[in-house]
Design an enzyme around this catalytic site. Sequence first.
Site, PDB file in Angstrom:
ATOM      1  N   ASP A  54      18.353  59.376  41.028  1.00 37.39           N
ATOM      2  CA  ASP A  54      19.662  58.806  40.683  1.00 37.39           C
ATOM      3  C   ASP A  54      20.181  59.394  39.382  1.00 37.39           C
ATOM      4  OD1 ASP A  54      19.362  57.245  42.863  1.00 37.39           O
ATOM      5  OD2 ASP A  54      19.082  55.356  41.790  1.00 37.39           O
ATOM      6  N   GLU A 114      21.151  53.682  49.926  1.00 33.50           N
ATOM      7  CA  GLU A 114      20.458  52.915  48.880  1.00 33.50           C
ATOM      8  C   GLU A 114      20.933  51.468  48.974  1.00 33.50           C
ATOM      9  OE1 GLU A 114      20.055  53.902  44.805  1.00 33.50           O
ATOM     10  OE2 GLU A 114      19.201  55.895  45.185  1.00 33.50           O
ATOM     11  N   HIS A 136      11.445  60.489  29.808  1.00 32.04           N
ATOM     12  CA  HIS A 136      12.024  59.304  30.437  1.00 32.04           C
ATOM     13  C   HIS A 136      10.964  58.410  31.075  1.00 32.04           C
ATOM     14  CE1 HIS A 136      15.934  60.130  29.213  1.00 32.04           C
ATOM     15  NE2 HIS A 136      16.597  59.707  30.268  1.00 32.04           N
TER      16      HIS A 136
HETATM   17  P1  FAD Z   1       8.346  62.728  31.129  1.00 35.62           P
HETATM   18  O1  FAD Z   1       8.535  61.288  30.858  1.00 35.62           O
HETATM   19  O2  FAD Z   1       8.592  63.651  30.026  1.00 35.62           O
HETATM   20  O3  FAD Z   1       6.881  62.965  31.741  1.00 35.62           O
HETATM   21  C1  FAD Z   1       6.395  62.163  32.789  1.00 35.62           C
HETATM   22  C2  FAD Z   1       4.974  62.574  33.179  1.00 35.62           C
HETATM   23  O4  FAD Z   1       5.014  63.857  33.769  1.00 35.62           O
HETATM   24  C3  FAD Z   1       4.020  62.680  31.995  1.00 35.62           C
HETATM   25  O5  FAD Z   1       2.744  62.317  32.393  1.00 35.62           O
HETATM   26  C4  FAD Z   1       4.072  64.139  31.648  1.00 35.62           C
HETATM   27  O6  FAD Z   1       2.897  64.581  31.008  1.00 35.62           O
HETATM   28  C5  FAD Z   1       4.234  64.768  33.018  1.00 35.62           C
HETATM   29  N1  FAD Z   1       4.979  66.017  32.962  1.00 35.62           N
HETATM   30  C6  FAD Z   1       6.179  66.246  32.398  1.00 35.62           C
HETATM   31  N2  FAD Z   1       6.538  67.528  32.584  1.00 35.62           N
HETATM   32  C7  FAD Z   1       5.546  68.105  33.285  1.00 35.62           C
HETATM   33  C8  FAD Z   1       5.318  69.408  33.792  1.00 35.62           C
HETATM   34  N3  FAD Z   1       6.185  70.401  33.594  1.00 35.62           N
HETATM   35  N4  FAD Z   1       4.177  69.646  34.469  1.00 35.62           N
HETATM   36  C9  FAD Z   1       3.279  68.661  34.678  1.00 35.62           C
HETATM   37  N5  FAD Z   1       3.429  67.424  34.209  1.00 35.62           N
HETATM   38  C10 FAD Z   1       4.559  67.137  33.536  1.00 35.62           C
HETATM   39  N6  FAD Z   1      12.638  58.469  39.243  1.00 35.62           N
HETATM   40  C11 FAD Z   1      12.952  58.672  40.523  1.00 35.62           C
HETATM   41  O7  FAD Z   1      12.109  59.095  41.314  1.00 35.62           O
HETATM   42  N7  FAD Z   1      14.207  58.404  40.981  1.00 35.62           N
HETATM   43  C12 FAD Z   1      15.198  57.985  40.160  1.00 35.62           C
HETATM   44  O8  FAD Z   1      16.309  57.764  40.604  1.00 35.62           O
HETATM   45  C13 FAD Z   1      14.904  57.812  38.794  1.00 35.62           C
HETATM   46  N8  FAD Z   1      15.861  57.445  37.928  1.00 35.62           N
HETATM   47  C14 FAD Z   1      15.559  57.284  36.617  1.00 35.62           C
HETATM   48  C15 FAD Z   1      16.568  56.922  35.724  1.00 35.62           C
HETATM   49  C16 FAD Z   1      16.290  56.745  34.386  1.00 35.62           C
HETATM   50  C17 FAD Z   1      17.391  56.356  33.444  1.00 35.62           C
HETATM   51  C18 FAD Z   1      14.950  56.885  33.929  1.00 35.62           C
HETATM   52  C19 FAD Z   1      14.603  56.609  32.504  1.00 35.62           C
HETATM   53  C20 FAD Z   1      13.931  57.248  34.795  1.00 35.62           C
HETATM   54  C21 FAD Z   1      14.225  57.458  36.155  1.00 35.62           C
HETATM   55  N9  FAD Z   1      13.249  57.842  37.067  1.00 35.62           N
HETATM   56  C22 FAD Z   1      13.575  58.042  38.372  1.00 35.62           C
HETATM   57  C23 FAD Z   1      11.855  58.012  36.654  1.00 35.62           C
HETATM   58  C24 FAD Z   1      11.564  59.459  36.328  1.00 35.62           C
HETATM   59  O9  FAD Z   1      11.528  60.236  37.499  1.00 35.62           O
HETATM   60  C25 FAD Z   1      10.200  59.624  35.676  1.00 35.62           C
HETATM   61  O10 FAD Z   1      10.101  58.810  34.551  1.00 35.62           O
HETATM   62  C26 FAD Z   1       9.980  61.065  35.274  1.00 35.62           C
HETATM   63  O11 FAD Z   1       8.675  61.230  34.832  1.00 35.62           O
HETATM   64  C27 FAD Z   1      10.933  61.422  34.178  1.00 35.62           C
HETATM   65  O12 FAD Z   1      10.961  62.797  33.975  1.00 35.62           O
HETATM   66  P2  FAD Z   1      10.798  63.333  32.515  1.00 35.62           P
HETATM   67  O13 FAD Z   1      11.155  64.744  32.584  1.00 35.62           O
HETATM   68  O14 FAD Z   1      11.505  62.502  31.541  1.00 35.62           O
HETATM   69  O15 FAD Z   1       9.208  63.149  32.391  1.00 35.62           O
END
Ligand code: FAD
Length: 528
Positions: free
Chosen positions: A158, A274, A94
């Site tokens: 969220d 919020e 994400h």
């Molecule tokens: P990824 O996109 O898969 O990875 C993000 C980063 O973290 C990359 O650099 C990856 O290498 C690293 N990473 C992933 N897993 C690990 C691991 N196990 N160990 C070490 N590094 C790792 N953020 C908020 O704080 N609050 C919100 O309310 C919020 N709402 C969101 C809603 C939507 C619809 C979206 C798309 C994003 C939102 N986000 C929010 C942002 C979100 O927290 C970050 O984009 C987060 O990185 C997404 O998690 P992911 O698992 O998809 O990570």
Amino acid sequence: MATMLLLTFLISSLIMVTVGLAIDSMEILRLGIDGQLSVDPSDVETASLDFGLLTRGQPLAVLHPVSAQDISQVVKAVYGSNQGMTVSARGHGHSINGQAQTTNGVVIQMSGRKGGNKPPRPRVWSEERYVDVWGGELWIDVLKSTLEYGLAPKSWTDCLYLSVGGTLSNAGISGQAFNHGPQISNVYELDVVTGKGEVLTCSEDENTELFHAVLGGLGQFGIITRARISLEPAPKMVRWIRVLYSNFSAFTSDQEHLISLHAEPSNQKFDYVEGFVIVDEGLINNWRSSLLSPQNPVKISTLFPSGGVLYCLEIAKNYHESTAQTIDQEVEFLLKKLNFISTSGFTTDLLYVDFLDRVHKAELKLRSKGLWEVPHPWLNLFIPSSKIAEFDKGLFKGILGNKTSGPILIYPMNKNKWDHRSSVVTPDEGVFYLVALLRSALDNEEETQSLEYLNNQNRQILRYCDEAGIKVKRYLPHYTTQQEWMDHFGNKWDRFYEMKMEFDPRHILASGQRIFTPTFPSSSNMPS
Ligand code: FAD
């Protein structure tokens, strides 16, 4: 060395053979991996993309690990390789700007359970009030597991369809952060695979430097394979209230008043604070339609100041059956102190789990309209409280006009709930705001919805802040040069660099963040 040769051989032979062939299980066994290493085109395609749809990676292979040891094997092999390969953990993908992607290496697909062997399920320690979870676990599944014990994590995002490792690598914020701090303030212990392939446990008492570096560390120091997360008794119900303001200063004063109550007993404060900005009434129908109660006939258009902007304060109070009798008085007492438009209250009572999972409904709705899998040039900024009024004038009443292409969240947080030893950077003031421009670019006739227009507007916003002396810090940051990263981290940069050299000296982890360039054994350790 043997593992490295095997991995290199495995990946290159897999690439040479017709894509889609099953991997030879004997080779996997020789690598000592219990999970799956895949070059299946659909796995590779998924790992090449993310929610932002703005950049595309080109991974050589995708690992579906089931343990820290699987990850350690692969990281050790890459660490020992002289091919300039990298390893990127990917949670739910994400990210917006390719942060979990790689172009010459292996994506470790942490989320999702593929194949026969699977990573460990959450383990709840009900007396101790914490849960141990796999780094790729989605928060929705953490919630479901802990609710079986009547418990729940305290701090949320969220959207719950994000991985634990992904949000802990950033901060993890939502309306509970003013009270409990971000998610990274609610972790007791981590297991991490470093960039050398070591598996280390870290906490406040053990490998302390690694612990703080990894929290908010953008995946730079290690891959989180287990997190121990603090729990509280789960509320049963939530009263969810939305009220509107046309006066920005009244809106932010009320928000700041509400978050100043964080140290008060729970019956004298809200549990969630919020807010969002409404510059374009049409948007309400998509992302945040659930905010307006269908039972409530007040039409938002009747409140809209002509050519103006509305601000919606969104607050919630948790309750159990045992406190159901007092919730009305508690809410009334808190609302009496606020200065919103008196005719503008929207109230809903719902199950705690439905409240936490509210964004998923919006996702399903947007998906059904084909509006989810589109480019997302999001911009997330932390703004110091002293400059938020100026930001309002320049942005909400200026640059944005009355077209926004997505929700605009705005809410304040207390800096004293953030541990300054973590890697995250926030503005240098006791209270700062998140302003999140959650935009979707559409390929239609409307220029103001095009990706180019929105990208230009993002640049304009950053330029405006710079020229107006508004010292913003970017949340979910994205830069392309190391100088920009140094500016972003400010006085935390030296430490960040030192930790990188210690835990990922060859810069093989999370190269999609574009902070460091992978180094070869023969080349200098300094990134170019
Ligand atoms: P990824 O996109 O898969 O990875 C993000 C980063 O973290 C990359 O650099 C990856 O290498 C690293 N990473 C992933 N897993 C690990 C691991 N196990 N160990 C070490 N590094 C790792 N953020 C908020 O704080 N609050 C919100 O309310 C919020 N709402 C969101 C809603 C939507 C619809 C979206 C798309 C994003 C939102 N986000 C929010 C942002 C979100 O927290 C970050 O984009 C987060 O990185 C997404 O998690 P992911 O698992 O998809 O990570």
